[in-house]
Design a protein around this motif. Structure first.
Motif, PDB file in Angstrom:
ATOM      1  N   ALA A 194      32.662  41.694  32.547  1.00  0.00           N
ATOM      2  CA  ALA A 194      32.310  42.946  31.871  1.00  0.00           C
ATOM      3  C   ALA A 194      32.774  44.171  32.649  1.00  0.00           C
ATOM      4  CB  ALA A 194      30.800  43.001  31.651  1.00  0.00           C
ATOM      5  N   LEU A 195      33.104  44.000  33.920  1.00  0.00           N
ATOM      6  CA  LEU A 195      33.599  45.106  34.730  1.00  0.00           C
ATOM      7  C   LEU A 195      35.121  45.250  34.641  1.00  0.00           C
ATOM      8  CD1 LEU A 195      31.531  44.543  38.012  1.00  0.00           C
ATOM      9  CD2 LEU A 195      30.975  46.014  36.062  1.00  0.00           C
ATOM     10  N   ALA A 196      35.774  44.338  33.919  1.00  0.00           N
ATOM     11  CA  ALA A 196      37.231  44.284  33.896  1.00  0.00           C
ATOM     12  C   ALA A 196      37.785  44.558  32.502  1.00  0.00           C
ATOM     13  CB  ALA A 196      37.699  42.915  34.383  1.00  0.00           C
ATOM     14  N   SER A 197      39.069  44.910  32.460  1.00  0.00           N
ATOM     15  CA  SER A 197      39.755  45.148  31.186  1.00  0.00           C
ATOM     16  C   SER A 197      40.365  43.879  30.613  1.00  0.00           C
ATOM     17  CB  SER A 197      40.876  46.177  31.391  1.00  0.00           C
ATOM     18  OG  SER A 197      40.384  47.376  31.912  1.00  0.00           O
ATOM     19  N   LEU A 198      40.662  42.923  31.485  1.00  0.00           N
ATOM     20  CA  LEU A 198      41.295  41.672  31.078  1.00  0.00           C
ATOM     21  C   LEU A 198      40.559  40.514  31.724  1.00  0.00           C
ATOM     22  CD1 LEU A 198      44.971  42.787  31.747  1.00  0.00           C
ATOM     23  CD2 LEU A 198      44.010  42.338  29.472  1.00  0.00           C
ATOM     24  N   LEU A 229      52.499  22.681  45.288  1.00  0.00           N
ATOM     25  CA  LEU A 229      51.971  23.109  46.581  1.00  0.00           C
ATOM     26  C   LEU A 229      52.939  24.033  47.313  1.00  0.00           C
ATOM     27  CD1 LEU A 229      50.296  19.836  47.925  1.00  0.00           C
ATOM     28  CD2 LEU A 229      49.254  21.721  46.655  1.00  0.00           C
ATOM     29  N   ALA A 230      54.228  23.882  47.062  1.00  0.00           N
ATOM     30  CA  ALA A 230      55.224  24.740  47.707  1.00  0.00           C
ATOM     31  C   ALA A 230      55.330  26.111  47.033  1.00  0.00           C
ATOM     32  CB  ALA A 230      56.587  24.058  47.712  1.00  0.00           C
ATOM     33  N   GLU A 231      54.619  26.298  45.935  1.00  0.00           N
ATOM     34  CA  GLU A 231      54.546  27.580  45.220  1.00  0.00           C
ATOM     35  C   GLU A 231      55.919  28.039  44.723  1.00  0.00           C
ATOM     36  OE1 GLU A 231      52.231  30.368  47.508  1.00  0.00           O
ATOM     37  OE2 GLU A 231      50.466  29.062  47.472  1.00  0.00           O
ATOM     38  N   ARG A 232      56.631  27.101  44.106  1.00  0.00           N
ATOM     39  CA  ARG A 232      57.929  27.422  43.495  1.00  0.00           C
ATOM     40  C   ARG A 232      57.828  27.563  41.984  1.00  0.00           C
ATOM     41  NH1 ARG A 232      60.884  22.328  46.107  1.00  0.00           N
ATOM     42  NH2 ARG A 232      59.072  21.507  45.016  1.00  0.00           N
ATOM     43  N   ARG A 233      56.850  26.887  41.368  1.00  0.00           N
ATOM     44  CA  ARG A 233      56.734  26.875  39.909  1.00  0.00           C
ATOM     45  C   ARG A 233      55.499  27.670  39.504  1.00  0.00           C
ATOM     46  NH1 ARG A 233      60.354  26.671  37.922  1.00  0.00           N
ATOM     47  NH2 ARG A 233      61.096  24.555  38.267  1.00  0.00           N
ATOM     48  N   SER A 234      55.712  28.879  39.007  1.00  0.00           N
ATOM     49  CA  SER A 234      54.607  29.773  38.670  1.00  0.00           C
ATOM     50  C   SER A 234      53.876  29.307  37.417  1.00  0.00           C
ATOM     51  CB  SER A 234      55.152  31.185  38.447  1.00  0.00           C
ATOM     52  OG  SER A 234      54.132  32.048  37.997  1.00  0.00           O
ATOM     53  N   THR A 235      52.576  29.550  37.390  1.00  0.00           N
ATOM     54  CA  THR A 235      51.797  29.330  36.170  1.00  0.00           C
ATOM     55  C   THR A 235      51.918  30.514  35.207  1.00  0.00           C
ATOM     56  OG1 THR A 235      49.817  30.358  37.096  1.00  0.00           O
ATOM     57  CG2 THR A 235      50.078  27.975  37.447  1.00  0.00           C
ATOM     58  N   GLY A 236      52.485  31.604  35.684  1.00  0.00           N
ATOM     59  CA  GLY A 236      52.604  32.818  34.869  1.00  0.00           C
ATOM     60  C   GLY A 236      51.488  33.820  35.083  1.00  0.00           C
ATOM     61  N   LEU A 237      50.468  33.450  35.862  1.00  0.00           N
ATOM     62  CA  LEU A 237      49.337  34.369  36.044  1.00  0.00           C
ATOM     63  C   LEU A 237      49.773  35.655  36.745  1.00  0.00           C
ATOM     64  CD1 LEU A 237      46.353  35.111  35.938  1.00  0.00           C
ATOM     65  CD2 LEU A 237      46.033  33.826  38.067  1.00  0.00           C
ATOM     66  N   ILE A 238      50.513  35.530  37.826  1.00  0.00           N
ATOM     67  CA  ILE A 238      50.949  36.715  38.562  1.00  0.00           C
ATOM     68  C   ILE A 238      51.784  37.615  37.656  1.00  0.00           C
ATOM     69  CG2 ILE A 238      52.469  37.506  40.421  1.00  0.00           C
ATOM     70  CD1 ILE A 238      51.457  35.051  42.035  1.00  0.00           C
ATOM     71  N   GLU A 239      52.687  37.005  36.919  1.00  0.00           N
ATOM     72  CA  GLU A 239      53.556  37.773  36.031  1.00  0.00           C
ATOM     73  C   GLU A 239      52.748  38.467  34.925  1.00  0.00           C
ATOM     74  OE1 GLU A 239      55.915  34.693  38.114  1.00  0.00           O
ATOM     75  OE2 GLU A 239      53.991  34.712  37.080  1.00  0.00           O
ATOM     76  N   PHE A 240      51.750  37.753  34.400  1.00  0.00           N
ATOM     77  CA  PHE A 240      50.873  38.346  33.376  1.00  0.00           C
ATOM     78  C   PHE A 240      50.167  39.586  33.923  1.00  0.00           C
ATOM     79  CE2 PHE A 240      46.503  38.755  31.828  1.00  0.00           C
ATOM     80  CZ  PHE A 240      46.714  38.950  30.466  1.00  0.00           C
ATOM     81  N   LEU A 241      49.615  39.462  35.127  1.00  0.00           N
ATOM     82  CA  LEU A 241      48.881  40.574  35.724  1.00  0.00           C
ATOM     83  C   LEU A 241      49.807  41.753  36.016  1.00  0.00           C
ATOM     84  CD1 LEU A 241      46.647  38.506  38.178  1.00  0.00           C
ATOM     85  CD2 LEU A 241      45.936  39.513  36.001  1.00  0.00           C
ATOM     86  N   LEU A 242      50.988  41.464  36.550  1.00  0.00           N
ATOM     87  CA  LEU A 242      51.935  42.536  36.862  1.00  0.00           C
ATOM     88  C   LEU A 242      52.406  43.248  35.590  1.00  0.00           C
ATOM     89  CD1 LEU A 242      54.112  40.795  39.604  1.00  0.00           C
ATOM     90  CD2 LEU A 242      52.470  42.654  39.950  1.00  0.00           C
ATOM     91  N   ARG A 279      50.846  43.820  33.004  1.00  0.00           N
ATOM     92  CA  ARG A 279      49.784  44.670  32.448  1.00  0.00           C
ATOM     93  C   ARG A 279      49.270  45.684  33.460  1.00  0.00           C
ATOM     94  NH1 ARG A 279      50.925  40.572  29.988  1.00  0.00           N
ATOM     95  NH2 ARG A 279      50.566  40.246  27.753  1.00  0.00           N
ATOM     96  N   ASP A 280      50.032  45.863  34.533  1.00  0.00           N
ATOM     97  CA  ASP A 280      49.728  46.884  35.549  1.00  0.00           C
ATOM     98  C   ASP A 280      48.366  46.699  36.205  1.00  0.00           C
ATOM     99  OD1 ASP A 280      52.207  48.233  35.181  1.00  0.00           O
ATOM    100  OD2 ASP A 280      51.379  49.236  33.406  1.00  0.00           O
ATOM    101  N   VAL A 281      47.934  45.446  36.323  1.00  0.00           N
ATOM    102  CA  VAL A 281      46.686  45.157  37.029  1.00  0.00           C
ATOM    103  C   VAL A 281      46.906  45.373  38.524  1.00  0.00           C
ATOM    104  CG1 VAL A 281      45.098  43.297  37.684  1.00  0.00           C
ATOM    105  CG2 VAL A 281      45.846  43.541  35.295  1.00  0.00           C
ATOM    106  N   ASP A 282      45.952  46.015  39.178  1.00  0.00           N
ATOM    107  CA  ASP A 282      46.057  46.112  40.634  1.00  0.00           C
ATOM    108  C   ASP A 282      44.874  45.473  41.354  1.00  0.00           C
ATOM    109  OD1 ASP A 282      44.028  47.983  40.334  1.00  0.00           O
ATOM    110  OD2 ASP A 282      45.282  49.701  40.836  1.00  0.00           O
ATOM    111  N   THR A 283      43.777  45.209  40.635  1.00  0.00           N
ATOM    112  CA  THR A 283      42.590  44.611  41.248  1.00  0.00           C
ATOM    113  C   THR A 283      42.157  43.399  40.436  1.00  0.00           C
ATOM    114  OG1 THR A 283      41.840  46.767  42.076  1.00  0.00           O
ATOM    115  CG2 THR A 283      40.190  45.009  41.925  1.00  0.00           C
ATOM    116  N   VAL A 284      41.857  42.298  41.131  1.00  0.00           N
ATOM    117  CA  VAL A 284      41.406  41.071  40.470  1.00  0.00           C
ATOM    118  C   VAL A 284      40.042  40.686  41.035  1.00  0.00           C
ATOM    119  CG1 VAL A 284      41.946  38.681  39.866  1.00  0.00           C
ATOM    120  CG2 VAL A 284      43.815  40.329  40.247  1.00  0.00           C
ATOM    121  N   LEU A 285      39.068  40.541  40.147  1.00  0.00           N
ATOM    122  CA  LEU A 285      37.730  40.041  40.503  1.00  0.00           C
ATOM    123  C   LEU A 285      37.740  38.529  40.322  1.00  0.00           C
ATOM    124  CD1 LEU A 285      35.602  42.631  38.478  1.00  0.00           C
ATOM    125  CD2 LEU A 285      36.656  42.909  40.736  1.00  0.00           C
TER     126      LEU A 285
END
Length: 211
Positions: A40-44, A124-137, A139-145
């Protein structure tokens, strides 16, 4: 203050006493209200689920064989079968939205040779993104709860991934539960060292947002 997103990490019955034969985390079934209040404190609102096949390469049938190291590229430890699609353990905790009602949702560990912890990468090597970071970027998100299960594994790893991606991260501890006190303490230290902010209560989360 910029745009705030809320992230529910693996808030599933398989990580709660509701499924005692999976990976029951003490109090894991008690966090839905805290996660909803946080959102409830967040937009997304984003969420993740473990979605593991029964034939995964890391599965052991004897709990005594849990947490043994594995020499596999994308599964580092043995675990009991948990969060198998179609079973009660796969379900989100009662009171949370359906996955389709989140703004973004991730299913991870679907392949039998993959056992990721964080919500941001499939491997585990963090080569294949789930898309979460890209989704947040996008939408101009800067803070994640952040809240979810379990503090010392998937929550910690997700927090570290989000920090490396440049987000401000506030961990809402009342919306998390951990497996063991020692590993929870280590996880808290690692998250703080990475620059995450830890807030025990929703009021503390709000204070940090307002600061």
């Amino acid at each position: 203050m910029g745009i705030v997103a809320s992230l529910d990490i693996d808030a599933q019955k398989g990580f709660s006493p509701l499924c005692p034969n999976e990976l029951p985390v003490a109090g894991g079934d008690e966090i839905a209200a805290a996660l909803n209040a946080q959102a409830a404190l967040a937009s997304l609102r984003a969420g993740s689920k473990d979605a593991h096949p029964r034939n995964a390469a890391w599965v052991v049938t004897d709990p005594a064989g849990m947490l043994l190291p594995l020499d596999l590229p994308n599964a580092d430890l043995t675990w009991p079968a948990h969060c198998v699609p179609g079973t009660p353990g796969f379900e989100l905790l009662d009171g949370l939205p359906a996955p389709i009602d989140y703004d973004f949702f991730i299913w991870k560990g679907v392949e039998p040779d993959l056992h990721p912890y964080g919500a941001c990468f499939h491997d585990l090597a963090e080569r294949r993104s789930t898309g979460l970071i890209e989704f947040l970027l996008a939408r101009d998100v800067d803070t994640v709860l952040v809240g979810g299960l379990a503090t010392d594994y998937c929550v910690k790893t997700s927090v570290l991934q989000l920090r490396r991606a440049g987000f401000r991260v506030i961990v809402h501890l009342d919306a998390c539960r951990g497996i063991a006190p020692e590993t929870v303490a280590q996880a808290r230290t690692q998250m703080i060292e990475a620059g995450a902010e830890l807030a025990q209560t929703l009021t503390h989360v709000q204070q940090l947002l307002d600061a």
